[in-house]
Design a protein around this motif. Structure first.
Motif, PDB file in Angstrom:
ATOM      1  N   THR A   8      12.135   5.630  -4.842  1.00 22.01           N
ATOM      2  CA  THR A   8      11.434   4.554  -4.129  1.00 22.01           C
ATOM      3  C   THR A   8      11.276   4.905  -2.654  1.00 22.01           C
ATOM      4  O   THR A   8      10.194   4.756  -2.077  1.00 22.01           O
ATOM      5  CB  THR A   8      12.200   3.227  -4.272  1.00 22.01           C
ATOM      6  N   ALA A   9      12.355   5.396  -2.048  1.00 16.98           N
ATOM      7  CA  ALA A   9      12.294   5.771  -0.630  1.00 16.98           C
ATOM      8  C   ALA A   9      11.295   6.912  -0.420  1.00 16.98           C
ATOM      9  O   ALA A   9      10.509   6.896   0.531  1.00 16.98           O
ATOM     10  CB  ALA A   9      13.678   6.171  -0.132  1.00 16.98           C
ATOM     11  N   ALA A  10      11.294   7.898  -1.313  1.00 20.05           N
ATOM     12  CA  ALA A  10      10.364   9.020  -1.186  1.00 20.05           C
ATOM     13  C   ALA A  10       8.924   8.551  -1.371  1.00 20.05           C
ATOM     14  O   ALA A  10       8.020   9.027  -0.679  1.00 20.05           O
ATOM     15  CB  ALA A  10      10.710  10.111  -2.198  1.00 20.05           C
ATOM     16  N   ALA A  11       8.704   7.617  -2.286  1.00 19.26           N
ATOM     17  CA  ALA A  11       7.351   7.074  -2.474  1.00 19.26           C
ATOM     18  C   ALA A  11       6.891   6.361  -1.205  1.00 19.26           C
ATOM     19  O   ALA A  11       5.722   6.472  -0.817  1.00 19.26           O
ATOM     20  CB  ALA A  11       7.326   6.124  -3.673  1.00 19.26           C
ATOM     21  N   ASN A  12       7.788   5.659  -0.557  1.00 20.85           N
ATOM     22  CA  ASN A  12       7.445   4.982   0.695  1.00 20.85           C
ATOM     23  C   ASN A  12       7.096   5.996   1.790  1.00 20.85           C
ATOM     24  O   ASN A  12       6.160   5.782   2.561  1.00 20.85           O
ATOM     25  CB  ASN A  12       8.584   4.076   1.152  1.00 20.85           C
ATOM     26  N   VAL A  13       7.831   7.087   1.857  1.00 20.42           N
ATOM     27  CA  VAL A  13       7.519   8.126   2.844  1.00 20.42           C
ATOM     28  C   VAL A  13       6.152   8.730   2.558  1.00 20.42           C
ATOM     29  O   VAL A  13       5.367   8.985   3.479  1.00 20.42           O
ATOM     30  CB  VAL A  13       8.630   9.199   2.881  1.00 20.42           C
ATOM     31  N   ARG A  14       5.839   8.950   1.280  1.00 17.44           N
ATOM     32  CA  ARG A  14       4.507   9.476   0.936  1.00 17.44           C
ATOM     33  C   ARG A  14       3.413   8.510   1.394  1.00 17.44           C
ATOM     34  O   ARG A  14       2.369   8.941   1.891  1.00 17.44           O
ATOM     35  CB  ARG A  14       4.406   9.738  -0.572  1.00 17.44           C
ATOM     36  N   LEU A  15       3.641   7.212   1.259  1.00 21.16           N
ATOM     37  CA  LEU A  15       2.660   6.216   1.727  1.00 21.16           C
ATOM     38  C   LEU A  15       2.508   6.279   3.252  1.00 21.16           C
ATOM     39  O   LEU A  15       1.389   6.211   3.777  1.00 21.16           O
ATOM     40  CB  LEU A  15       3.068   4.803   1.303  1.00 21.16           C
ATOM     41  N   ILE A  16       3.615   6.407   3.947  1.00 16.74           N
ATOM     42  CA  ILE A  16       3.574   6.498   5.403  1.00 16.74           C
ATOM     43  C   ILE A  16       2.815   7.754   5.830  1.00 16.74           C
ATOM     44  O   ILE A  16       1.959   7.713   6.727  1.00 16.74           O
ATOM     45  CB  ILE A  16       5.000   6.486   5.997  1.00 16.74           C
ATOM     46  N   LEU A  17       3.108   8.874   5.186  1.00 14.59           N
ATOM     47  CA  LEU A  17       2.409  10.127   5.509  1.00 14.59           C
ATOM     48  C   LEU A  17       0.908   9.988   5.256  1.00 14.59           C
ATOM     49  O   LEU A  17       0.095  10.460   6.057  1.00 14.59           O
ATOM     50  CB  LEU A  17       2.985  11.282   4.697  1.00 14.59           C
TER      51      LEU A  17
END
Length: 167
Positions: A8-17
């Motif tokens: 979930t945290a990695a998916a959020n980082v991908r969205l931010i990127l």
């Protein structure tokens, strides 16, 4: 979220990127790995390592993103944060921030955000600094038309001079 799964945290980082790239497709992006913490802080090494693996996979081969491997910089032999740099096993102290800055500085220089040559500036003969680096001794601060003691409206916290808006 504090207790989010690594995926979930990695998916959020991908969205931010993705949003950063949408905003500016040429902007260099620096992504630091998640720092180690401690199982006692509900942040076991295995969970953070998994998150860092997902971060690396998300940006692998992306020329716009530079991944900084900060995990190994701060982890002890058990994969926990070092108390000398993370006294509460979560947040870096001055020594931790200095170590982090030293790790990031070459990347910033390579990207053209820092000087790569030493600064040759020298003070002119007779220069007298107006600030002693500690407090506002000798300064006058005006609030409206009234002169007030600078210490009554400014405070230094963690080495940062701040205006006390409650004064």
């Amino acid at each position: 979220e504090e207790k989010a799964e690594p995926e979930t945290a990695a998916a959020n980082v991908r969205l931010i990127l993705a949003r950063l790239k949408e905003h500016n497709p040429q902007m260099p992006i620096i992504l630091c790995q998640v720092f180690p913490s401690s199982a006692s802080m509900a942040r076991p090494a295995a969970t953070i390592k998994k998150l860092n693996e997902l971060y690396a996979a998300a940006v692998k081969g992306d020329p716009q993103v530079t991944l900084i491997e900060t995990w190994t910089l701060f982890a002890d032999d058990q994969g926990d944060a070092k108390p000398a740099e993370f006294p509460d096993l979560l947040h870096p102290n001055a020594a931790g921030y200095a170590k982090w800055a030293a790790a990031i500085r070459p990347v910033l220089a390579t990207l053209g955000f820092l000087e790569t040559e030493p600064d040759t500036f020298t003070l002119e003969p007779g220069f007298v600094s107006l600030f002693n680096g500690k407090d506002l001794a000798g300064w006058t601060v005006f609030v409206g038309d009234a002169a007030v003691d600078p210490k009554s409206v400014w405070q230094i916290t963690d080495g940062v001079l701040r205006l006390d808006t409650k004064a």
